[in-house]
Design a protein around this motif. Structure first.
Motif, mmCIF file in Angstrom:
data_model
loop_
_atom_site.group_PDB
_atom_site.id
_atom_site.type_symbol
_atom_site.label_atom_id
_atom_site.label_comp_id
_atom_site.label_asym_id
_atom_site.label_seq_id
_atom_site.Cartn_x
_atom_site.Cartn_y
_atom_site.Cartn_z
ATOM 1 N N PRO A 150 10.918 -6.754 12.296
ATOM 2 C CA PRO A 150 10.847 -8.148 12.619
ATOM 3 C C PRO A 150 9.500 -8.722 12.363
ATOM 4 C CG PRO A 150 10.446 -6.902 14.697
ATOM 5 C CD PRO A 150 11.042 -5.734 13.590
ATOM 6 N N GLY A 151 8.601 -7.935 12.272
ATOM 7 C CA GLY A 151 7.312 -8.487 11.722
ATOM 8 C C GLY A 151 7.160 -8.859 10.217
ATOM 9 N N LYS A 152 7.769 -7.848 9.534
ATOM 10 C CA LYS A 152 8.056 -8.049 8.071
ATOM 11 C C LYS A 152 9.112 -9.192 7.759
ATOM 12 C CE LYS A 152 8.944 -3.760 6.996
ATOM 13 N NZ LYS A 152 9.225 -2.799 5.945
ATOM 14 N N ALA A 153 9.963 -9.348 8.563
ATOM 15 C CA ALA A 153 10.865 -10.545 8.413
ATOM 16 C C ALA A 153 10.519 -11.787 8.448
ATOM 17 C CB ALA A 153 11.922 -10.631 9.534
ATOM 18 N N VAL A 154 9.459 -12.036 9.412
ATOM 19 C CA VAL A 154 8.564 -13.264 9.885
ATOM 20 C C VAL A 154 7.418 -13.295 8.546
ATOM 21 C CG1 VAL A 154 6.546 -14.260 11.184
ATOM 22 C CG2 VAL A 154 8.597 -13.277 12.228
ATOM 23 N N LEU A 155 6.602 -12.133 8.158
ATOM 24 C CA LEU A 155 5.879 -12.223 6.981
ATOM 25 C C LEU A 155 6.445 -12.789 5.858
ATOM 26 C CD1 LEU A 155 3.608 -9.041 7.776
ATOM 27 C CD2 LEU A 155 2.860 -11.295 8.050
ATOM 28 N N ALA A 156 7.534 -12.230 5.570
ATOM 29 C CA ALA A 156 8.329 -12.704 4.281
ATOM 30 C C ALA A 156 8.483 -14.139 3.977
ATOM 31 C CB ALA A 156 9.637 -11.863 4.287
ATOM 32 N N HIS A 157 8.444 -15.128 5.087
ATOM 33 C CA HIS A 157 8.796 -16.344 5.294
ATOM 34 C C HIS A 157 7.648 -17.252 5.447
ATOM 35 C CE1 HIS A 157 13.155 -14.779 5.618
ATOM 36 N NE2 HIS A 157 13.407 -15.960 5.223
ATOM 37 N N LEU A 158 6.490 -16.816 5.647
ATOM 38 C CA LEU A 158 5.236 -17.431 5.790
ATOM 39 C C LEU A 158 4.909 -18.196 4.693
ATOM 40 C CD1 LEU A 158 2.927 -15.031 7.986
ATOM 41 C CD2 LEU A 158 4.314 -17.116 8.794
ATOM 42 N N PRO A 159 4.313 -19.308 4.562
ATOM 43 C CA PRO A 159 3.510 -20.011 3.449
ATOM 44 C C PRO A 159 2.642 -19.130 2.734
ATOM 45 C CG PRO A 159 3.750 -21.410 5.393
ATOM 46 C CD PRO A 159 4.048 -19.997 5.940
ATOM 47 N N ALA A 160 2.575 -19.037 1.597
ATOM 48 C CA ALA A 160 1.430 -18.322 0.894
ATOM 49 C C ALA A 160 0.039 -18.558 1.286
ATOM 50 C CB ALA A 160 1.632 -18.867 -0.548
ATOM 51 N N ALA A 161 -0.311 -19.457 1.760
ATOM 52 C CA ALA A 161 -1.500 -19.475 2.243
ATOM 53 C C ALA A 161 -1.840 -18.526 3.756
ATOM 54 C CB ALA A 161 -2.150 -20.830 2.759
ATOM 55 N N GLU A 162 -0.786 -18.698 4.479
ATOM 56 C CA GLU A 162 -0.724 -17.964 5.677
ATOM 57 C C GLU A 162 -0.624 -16.279 5.519
ATOM 58 O OE1 GLU A 162 1.444 -19.285 9.198
ATOM 59 O OE2 GLU A 162 1.344 -21.405 8.460
ATOM 60 N N LEU A 163 0.309 -16.186 4.497
ATOM 61 C CA LEU A 163 0.324 -14.831 4.165
ATOM 62 C C LEU A 163 -1.031 -14.310 3.745
ATOM 63 C CD1 LEU A 163 2.247 -12.356 3.965
ATOM 64 C CD2 LEU A 163 2.980 -12.923 2.002
ATOM 65 N N ASP A 164 -1.653 -14.886 2.887
ATOM 66 C CA ASP A 164 -3.136 -14.449 2.357
ATOM 67 C C ASP A 164 -3.923 -14.260 3.370
ATOM 68 O OD1 ASP A 164 -2.288 -14.533 -0.387
ATOM 69 O OD2 ASP A 164 -2.995 -16.485 -0.668
ATOM 70 N N ALA A 165 -3.958 -15.237 4.587
ATOM 71 C CA ALA A 165 -4.933 -15.071 5.500
ATOM 72 C C ALA A 165 -4.574 -13.832 6.432
ATOM 73 C CB ALA A 165 -4.810 -16.442 6.525
ATOM 74 N N PHE A 166 -3.291 -13.419 6.443
ATOM 75 C CA PHE A 166 -2.775 -12.397 7.086
ATOM 76 C C PHE A 166 -3.443 -11.030 6.516
ATOM 77 C CE2 PHE A 166 -0.101 -8.509 7.320
ATOM 78 C CZ PHE A 166 0.066 -8.477 8.696
#
Length: 261
Positions: A150-166
């Protein structure tokens, strides 16, 4: 004389009573079996009469329960209930429950609804499998985003800036031999998730547990949660991932429609 609390109270503290109340809640959060008045007083170095008044108020407002056998105070789920996520003022859990039950019945395995909080996935609700050997957890449990479906499902749909912040704020760790513990491995896996619409967890968080998940999206295609099927790995084989992945996607899409209706 009333002694000073050992919790951080300074001249700059705006509300000492609030500080003490929060300290008691946080202390009980670390001691889920509960604590007595005396134990709370000793742990926080607070006067017993102060603890008595604060715990009495929290008890009357429903934030604490007092066990009948030993009179220890324990936290209720009220704080968690207050923080349950809403979409368009609709309860995510209420909108998801029927889909979770449907997904459990179709898969025969435990299903869960999770949302992200501070770079971790929090279990909001679950429907437990009727199998004699099953996997389940407790509502409110938090798990790392990068090591669960479930975490990877959410991460896959995050905007690029939020994924970079993660990636900038979260240290990837090797929990099992199959954990994706590098950014490169994670990004390759997230690309697969975006392409097929569902994510997988091949014993990446815990040995012996496989999961499949899909993101629940809002009207802006932002991931507000994820639904997952979880099972012992001896029963959920890799050749079943695609079938269960599409079931998760169907459940997630139904939840989205209910949220936006």
């Amino acid at each position: 004389m009333i002694q000073e609390a050992a919790i951080p109270l300074t001249e700059d503290t705006l509300a000492p009573g609030t500080e003490r109340t929060l300290a008691i809640l946080e202390l009980l959060g670390r001691h889920r079996a509960g604590l007595s008045l005396t134990e709370i007083s000793r742990e926080l170095d607070l006067p017993v009469n102060s603890v008595f008044r604060i715990t009495g108020t929290l008890h009357s407002r429903g934030y604490l329960q007092r066990r009948e056998d030993d009179k220890r105070f324990v936290l209720t789920n009220k704080l968690f209930d207050l923080s349950r996520p809403l979409v368009r003022e609709k309860s995510l859990v209420v909108c998801a429950l029927e889909s979770l039950k449907w997904l459990r019945n179709e898969s025969g395995e435990t299903t869960q609804l999770l949302t992200s909080v501070n770079h971790k996935m929090t279990v909001l609700e679950q429907c437990i499998s009727s199998q004699p050997i099953k996997v389940s957890s407790t509502v409110g449990l938090q798990v790392p985003m990068f090591s669960c479906a479930p975490g990877k499902a959410v991460l896959a749909h995050l905007p690029a800036a939020e994924l970079d912040a993660f990636f900038a704020n979260v240290k990837l760790k090797q929990y099992t031999p199959t954990t994706l513990a590098t950014r490169g491995a994670m990004e390759a896996d997230l690309a697969k998730t975006r392409k097929r619409g569902f994510s997988t967890d091949i014993a990446e968080g815990l040995e012996g547990i496989h999961c499949v998940a899909a993101a629940v999206l809002d009207e802006y295609r932002y991931p507000v949660a994820a639904v997952t099927v979880m099972s012992p790995s001896f029963r959920l084989k890799r050749d079943q991932f695609e079938k269960l992945g599409h079931l998760c996607m169907q459940a997630a899409e139904t939840i989205t429609r209910r949220l936006l209706a």
